[in-house]
Write a protein that holds these residues in place. Structure first.
Motif, PDB file in Angstrom:
ATOM      1  N   LEU A  13       0.718  -1.018   0.296  1.00  0.00           N
ATOM      2  CA  LEU A  13       0.127   0.164   0.164  1.00  0.00           C
ATOM      3  C   LEU A  13       0.760   1.304  -0.254  1.00  0.00           C
ATOM      4  O   LEU A  13       0.602   1.929  -0.296  1.00  0.00           O
ATOM      5  N   TYR A  14       2.223   1.313   0.623  1.00  0.00           N
ATOM      6  CA  TYR A  14       2.959   2.789   0.596  1.00  0.00           C
ATOM      7  C   TYR A  14       3.725   2.710  -0.598  1.00  0.00           C
ATOM      8  O   TYR A  14       3.907   3.456  -0.516  1.00  0.00           O
ATOM      9  N   ARG A  15       4.036   1.483  -1.325  1.00  0.00           N
ATOM     10  CA  ARG A  15       4.718   1.221  -2.465  1.00  0.00           C
ATOM     11  C   ARG A  15       3.474   2.239  -3.739  1.00  0.00           C
ATOM     12  O   ARG A  15       4.405   2.675  -4.469  1.00  0.00           O
ATOM     13  N   ILE A  64      12.069  14.580 -14.497  1.00  0.00           N
ATOM     14  CA  ILE A  64      13.248  13.518 -13.302  1.00  0.00           C
ATOM     15  C   ILE A  64      12.530  12.687 -12.401  1.00  0.00           C
ATOM     16  O   ILE A  64      12.523  11.911 -12.005  1.00  0.00           O
ATOM     17  N   PHE A  65      11.490  13.517 -11.438  1.00  0.00           N
ATOM     18  CA  PHE A  65      11.790  12.931  -9.945  1.00  0.00           C
ATOM     19  C   PHE A  65      10.802  12.541 -10.348  1.00  0.00           C
ATOM     20  O   PHE A  65      10.150  11.348  -9.470  1.00  0.00           O
ATOM     21  N   GLY A  66       9.433  12.815 -10.845  1.00  0.00           N
ATOM     22  CA  GLY A  66       8.162  11.568 -11.256  1.00  0.00           C
ATOM     23  C   GLY A  66       8.967  10.162 -12.031  1.00  0.00           C
ATOM     24  O   GLY A  66       8.082   9.151 -11.759  1.00  0.00           O
ATOM     25  N   ILE A  71      10.043   4.557 -10.845  1.00  0.00           N
ATOM     26  CA  ILE A  71      10.797   3.275 -10.848  1.00  0.00           C
ATOM     27  C   ILE A  71      10.993   2.822  -9.509  1.00  0.00           C
ATOM     28  O   ILE A  71      10.949   1.575  -9.619  1.00  0.00           O
ATOM     29  N   GLY A  72      11.280   3.350  -8.403  1.00  0.00           N
ATOM     30  CA  GLY A  72      11.308   3.288  -6.884  1.00  0.00           C
ATOM     31  C   GLY A  72      10.020   2.540  -6.265  1.00  0.00           C
ATOM     32  O   GLY A  72      10.034   1.618  -5.919  1.00  0.00           O
ATOM     33  N   ALA A  73       8.989   3.248  -6.914  1.00  0.00           N
ATOM     34  CA  ALA A  73       7.912   2.469  -6.365  1.00  0.00           C
ATOM     35  C   ALA A  73       7.282   0.802  -7.051  1.00  0.00           C
ATOM     36  O   ALA A  73       6.377  -0.103  -6.565  1.00  0.00           O
ATOM     37  N   MET A  83      15.459   5.319  -2.431  1.00  0.00           N
ATOM     38  CA  MET A  83      14.873   6.036  -3.110  1.00  0.00           C
ATOM     39  C   MET A  83      13.752   6.709  -2.968  1.00  0.00           C
ATOM     40  O   MET A  83      13.926   7.823  -2.378  1.00  0.00           O
ATOM     41  N   ASN A  84      12.770   5.941  -1.689  1.00  0.00           N
ATOM     42  CA  ASN A  84      11.445   7.061  -1.289  1.00  0.00           C
ATOM     43  C   ASN A  84      12.522   7.404  -0.062  1.00  0.00           C
ATOM     44  O   ASN A  84      11.883   9.157   0.014  1.00  0.00           O
ATOM     45  N   LEU A  85      13.078   6.904   0.835  1.00  0.00           N
ATOM     46  CA  LEU A  85      13.433   7.668   2.242  1.00  0.00           C
ATOM     47  C   LEU A  85      14.688   9.274   1.226  1.00  0.00           C
ATOM     48  O   LEU A  85      14.015   9.511   2.027  1.00  0.00           O
TER      49      LEU A  85
END
Length: 156
Positions: A13-15, A64-66, A71-73, A83-85
């Motif tokens: 859910l967090y991802r 770029i951040f999006g 990718i991180g999710a 990546m999320n931290l």
């Protein structure tokens, strides 16, 4: 030392939340590029996209951040966790830094107070996501499951 949960049951859910934040930021960036194309990179005009003020530089950084957040999710390993931290910390620092220069010429990303608030909210959400989506070994997962189901050890 702080305890970062490993193999948390709600990590999927967090991802998903992190992926939705990434999708919004990517969409904001793409629409921002279309709207601000042809203007100076660091323009300080009142161009608004999806409820946030932007310029071409901010739109390009948002794309770029999006992409990075999406990718991180989508990664199953701990890469998404880190990546999320990192992205959460970047959003928090950027929001605070840009809030401190809102009414000055140093506001090169053309932030408004609503952009600062959204940046801080996204930062908090990404930090929470980064804290709860860490993955450990199967043995560590079983140990965490036992601790959640039987939090008090016998004899204590």
């Amino acid at each position: 030392m702080a305890h970062i949960p490993v193999n948390h049951p709600a990590r999927t859910l967090y991802r998903i939340f992190a992926g939705l934040v990434g999708a919004y930021i990517l969409l904001f960036g793409v629409v921002g590029i279309v709207v601000t194309w042809g203007e100076p990179l660091f323009a300080r005009n009142s161009t608004w996209v999806l409820g946030l003020r932007t310029n071409l530089a901010f739109a390009l950084v948002s794309v770029i951040f999006g992409i990075v957040l999406i990718i991180g999710a989508s990664r199953r390993g701990n890469l998404g966790h880190y990546m999320n931290l990192t992205a959460g910390a970047v959003f928090m620092v950027t929001g605070l830094a840009m809030m401190s220069v809102l009414q000055t010429s140093a506001n090169f990303l053309n932030f408004s107070m609503s952009t600062v608030v959204v940046s801080l909210l996204f930062g908090l959400l990404l930090l929470a996501t980064g804290l709860y989506d860490k993955i450990g070994t199967p043995e560590h997962a079983e140990e965490q499951r036992q601790r959640r189901n039987h939090p008090v050890a016998e004899g204590h």
